[in-house]
Design an enzyme around this catalytic site. Sequence first.
Site, short mmCIF file in Angstrom:
data_model
loop_
_atom_site.label_atom_id
_atom_site.label_comp_id
_atom_site.label_asym_id
_atom_site.label_seq_id
_atom_site.Cartn_x
_atom_site.Cartn_y
_atom_site.Cartn_z
N ASP A 136 -10.88 -16.66 -7.84
CA ASP A 136 -9.32 -16.99 -8.50
C ASP A 136 -8.09 -15.37 -8.74
OD1 ASP A 136 -9.50 -19.38 -8.88
OD2 ASP A 136 -10.97 -19.30 -11.16
N GLU A 188 -7.73 -12.31 -7.19
CA GLU A 188 -7.62 -12.81 -5.72
C GLU A 188 -6.04 -13.18 -5.67
OE1 GLU A 188 -6.36 -10.64 -1.95
OE2 GLU A 188 -7.66 -10.60 -4.51
N TYR A 189 -5.93 -14.84 -5.74
CA TYR A 189 -5.15 -15.77 -5.65
C TYR A 189 -4.10 -15.18 -7.52
CZ TYR A 189 -2.45 -20.59 -6.84
OH TYR A 189 -1.50 -21.05 -6.88
N ASP A 190 -4.54 -14.47 -8.39
CA ASP A 190 -3.54 -14.75 -9.43
C ASP A 190 -2.71 -13.24 -8.87
OD1 ASP A 190 -5.19 -16.66 -11.07
OD2 ASP A 190 -5.79 -14.49 -11.85
N GLU A 206 23.06 -52.47 -27.90
CA GLU A 206 21.68 -51.65 -27.44
C GLU A 206 21.89 -50.45 -27.01
OE1 GLU A 206 19.80 -52.01 -23.49
OE2 GLU A 206 20.01 -54.03 -23.52
N LYS A 236 23.22 -46.76 -25.96
CA LYS A 236 23.33 -45.83 -24.72
C LYS A 236 22.27 -44.52 -24.42
CE LYS A 236 26.86 -45.12 -21.22
NZ LYS A 236 26.07 -43.39 -20.83
N ASP A 289 21.29 -40.64 -23.70
CA ASP A 289 22.23 -40.01 -22.28
C ASP A 289 20.23 -39.65 -21.99
OD1 ASP A 289 23.72 -38.50 -21.37
OD2 ASP A 289 23.91 -36.92 -23.05
N ARG A 348 18.45 -42.68 -9.55
CA ARG A 348 19.77 -43.70 -9.19
C ARG A 348 20.57 -43.12 -7.32
NH1 ARG A 348 24.92 -43.14 -10.58
NH2 ARG A 348 26.20 -45.24 -10.31
N GLU A 406 15.46 -46.11 -18.72
CA GLU A 406 16.53 -44.70 -18.45
C GLU A 406 15.10 -43.44 -19.50
OE1 GLU A 406 19.47 -44.24 -18.64
OE2 GLU A 406 20.35 -42.54 -19.20
N TYR A 459 12.64 -45.67 -21.42
CA TYR A 459 12.91 -47.39 -22.45
C TYR A 459 13.57 -48.12 -20.66
CZ TYR A 459 13.07 -44.83 -26.72
OH TYR A 459 11.97 -44.77 -27.44
N LYS A 515 25.87 -56.10 -22.88
CA LYS A 515 25.51 -57.11 -22.04
C LYS A 515 25.32 -58.58 -22.76
CE LYS A 515 22.36 -53.99 -20.57
NZ LYS A 515 21.12 -52.97 -20.80
N LYS A 570 31.46 -45.98 -25.88
CA LYS A 570 31.56 -44.38 -26.53
C LYS A 570 31.22 -43.96 -27.93
CE LYS A 570 30.02 -43.16 -22.54
NZ LYS A 570 30.54 -41.52 -21.65
N CYS A 605 53.21 -21.06 -4.38
CA CYS A 605 51.16 -21.63 -3.59
C CYS A 605 50.72 -20.30 -4.17
CB CYS A 605 51.73 -21.90 -2.94
SG CYS A 605 49.39 -22.48 -2.59
N CYS A 655 49.03 -19.37 -0.59
CA CYS A 655 49.75 -19.42 0.00
C CYS A 655 51.01 -19.04 0.23
CB CYS A 655 49.20 -21.05 1.29
SG CYS A 655 50.73 -22.17 0.56
N CYS A 658 52.50 -28.33 -3.76
CA CYS A 658 51.91 -27.46 -2.09
C CYS A 658 52.64 -27.94 -1.14
CB CYS A 658 51.49 -26.48 -2.36
SG CYS A 658 50.73 -25.43 -0.65
N CYS A 716 47.09 -24.50 3.72
CA CYS A 716 47.35 -23.61 2.74
C CYS A 716 44.84 -23.68 2.57
CB CYS A 716 48.07 -24.88 1.24
SG CYS A 716 47.65 -23.73 -0.03
S1 IVH Z 1 22.85 -51.18 -18.80
C1 IVH Z 1 25.00 -51.89 -13.86
N1 IVH Z 1 21.81 -50.37 -20.19
O1 IVH Z 1 23.94 -45.61 -18.71
C2 IVH Z 1 24.09 -50.76 -14.98
N2 IVH Z 1 22.42 -48.56 -18.99
O2 IVH Z 1 26.52 -45.05 -17.15
C3 IVH Z 1 22.75 -51.02 -16.38
N3 IVH Z 1 21.93 -46.14 -20.01
O3 IVH Z 1 23.14 -45.65 -15.44
C4 IVH Z 1 22.52 -50.14 -17.17
N4 IVH Z 1 21.38 -46.71 -21.32
O4 IVH Z 1 22.37 -44.59 -16.29
C5 IVH Z 1 21.89 -49.96 -19.20
N5 IVH Z 1 20.47 -49.49 -23.01
C6 IVH Z 1 20.90 -49.07 -21.50
C7 IVH Z 1 21.17 -48.15 -21.18
C8 IVH Z 1 22.30 -47.44 -19.67
C9 IVH Z 1 21.84 -45.46 -20.98
C10 IVH Z 1 22.74 -45.29 -18.82
C11 IVH Z 1 21.80 -46.14 -16.88
C12 IVH Z 1 23.84 -45.91 -16.22
C13 IVH Z 1 24.48 -45.26 -17.18
C14 IVH Z 1 25.92 -45.77 -16.89
#
Ligand code: IVH
Length: 697
Positions: A43, A45-47, A126, A128, A130, A149, A185, A235, A301, A325, A419, A422, A437, A443
């Site tokens: 170990d 020697e590895y370190d 529901e 969204k 991030d 994806r 997600e 989720y 949805k 959003k 430009c 160019c 341009c 260009c």
């Molecule tokens: S439904 C046809 N539900 O938002 C796509 N997407 O801007 C069906 N995301 O690529 C997606 N929360 O990565 C769905 N409650 C939610 C979500 C969700 C986050 C993301 C997902 C999608 C992206 C689209």
Amino acid sequence: MFKSKDPSKMNKEEALKELIYLSKIIERHDKLYYQNDSPEISDSEYDRLKGRNADLEKYFPTMVLKNSPSNKVGNKPQSKFSKVSHKVPMLSLSNAFSLEEIQEFFNRTRRFLKLNKNDLLEVLAEPKIDGLSATLIYKDGNLVLGATRGDGKQGENITANIRFINDVPYKLKGNFPDEIEVRGEIYISNIDFEKMNLVRIRQGIPPFSNPRNAAAGSVRQLDPLVTKTRNLGFYAYNWGITSTPLGKTLVESRKALELFGFNLTQPSKLCSSIGDIKKYFEELFEKRSNLNFDIDGVVYKLNNLSLYNRLGETDHSPRYSISHKFPPEKGVTILNNVSFQIGRTGAVTPVAELAPVTIGGVRVKRATLHNKNEILRLGIMIGDTVLIQRAGDVIPQITGFVSSLRSKSAKVINFPKFCPSCNTLLESIDDETIIRCNNVKFCNSQKLGRLIHFVSRNAVNIEGLGEKQLKELFNLGIVKNFGDIFRLSSEGSIEIHEQISQLSGWGALSVKNMLESIKNSKNQTLDKLIYSLGIRHVGYGSARLIAKYFIESERFIEEVQKLNNKNNLDKFSENLISINGLGNKAVDSIINYFVNNISEFNDLCSYINLEELIEIKKDTPLSGKSLVFSGKFENLTRSEAKTLAENAGAFISSQVSSRTDILVVGDKPGIKLKKAKDLSIEIMDEKQFLIVFDRKL
Ligand code: IVH
């Protein structure tokens, strides 16, 4: 064995040589230890080996290898994530920023389905999240594949890593289908995000700028054990293929997913009026800082799943859903300067150079100013204190300036006459709104812009060859056109490879990875190939329309190659004009492109293996048929008829020609019916058309 020379007495070449040696030997000992359970060295020697590697990396930070041993925590490092084709594409969502736009979504959906104002249209609301979307395939209840994806059609195989994500069941519970693909997600909690960044700062590694990047970085680790330490969550919110339906409604299907063992996006609420939606949106917005994970809006949805197929999808998003959003995040900073960028089509775009400011977790240094009118509208000057806003993944924008803080030394923003790249005299169009341009061929900014577009994710997608790298290769004269990129990966280019690996920030391994990626990008579908050329007015949607229309990709290439003959040119342009949805500007621009760039295109094609775009659905009477619609339908809108036919494998054209297989007629079909009869083309009415889909009038 290398003698440990003092790094301060070494040059870059020596360091690189030793780093490559160390990465190989450490990899070998990792394998012996983790996979074969039979270590050959002690170990300590590895370190020592790892310590030496870290010392060299600290002294030569630009020489750090992509697969550096410091980034690995044992176990088998995957050399690269293999690609996975999604059987059902992973689409994106269309965005709305106001309740009016959501109302418009309902109006549109009702119109599309020919529903009355009073017909109930329930949606499930529901959060969204991030994070990073992923898909999980289960066979007989066992997790067999996890993938990102990617570009929506092809993602990366991250099965090994996904097994270490909390909330991703190894085995499903209850009465699950034999085969099911669950989508959702991957996210990191805010607390874990903070913790992880503290550790990174202590280690001298730059912190992740937001939880989304942190989750993405953590899941795309070569070593799954690193993913394990990151404490990611999952989720579920959607599904792809499933051998038995989960339910008739979204609510029923979510219940089924929950019983299989998944955590669902919560809180969710069934809404049947714009009032319900407003309430849910406002409550979630209030609550969002108390949630343990980042969200950037709400997703609605439709609850009734039988409408999904009827509604179909646009280029990148399904019509059954929309995201709403949250209002943009705002910041204030100083406009230090305005620079002018020449894009791939020659348009000159003013770009605001800002004093760096963090907005919504992202460092903002630049913002687009679009065009001259936008600058006049805002009334801004260099030196002003400007207001910035950023909404989700949208590019930051300047929305105004603080007039009371304008100093006497503020400077007017002057547009260049020539430009900056160019030196060609720039042309003003539409009252100077657009400045261009026109030096398309020579260009350098335009040429580089086309190359950057070519390698980008939605085009041919060459990883490891981004804007920064291309700029370097272009400036050195190594890559001047599309074909040059593929020539890099040919056997005889060893000298060039060596030259590149000497450049700062490249290293032998990153060159190797880039060449690998170039080789992998030779297989392309026609839509991507056309889009990647960067033809003016031809976005991905138009490229896809063209590719679908030509059905056999090779035929398109053959026709393009014969364009030097006037008759062929006329025929080609007639074909393009008959493509439903392709505008005249796009048609002119495509023809102009191929007439002027045929040798560069042929050169490129000599490296490309064209794959067929569409799997024609062989089991419907409309598969592979070319359809034209004419007249007004009683039970269907034109959009729904088109979507149904496309889902059944048909191709839609706007004009009847000798290539049309079926004309579908509604009320008052007009001249198209006469033409179809003259050409002895099969004619169907609305009733016959609907029978194909087992639907009655
Ligand atoms: S439904 C046809 N539900 O938002 C796509 N997407 O801007 C069906 N995301 O690529 C997606 N929360 O990565 C769905 N409650 C939610 C979500 C969700 C986050 C993301 C997902 C999608 C992206 C689209």
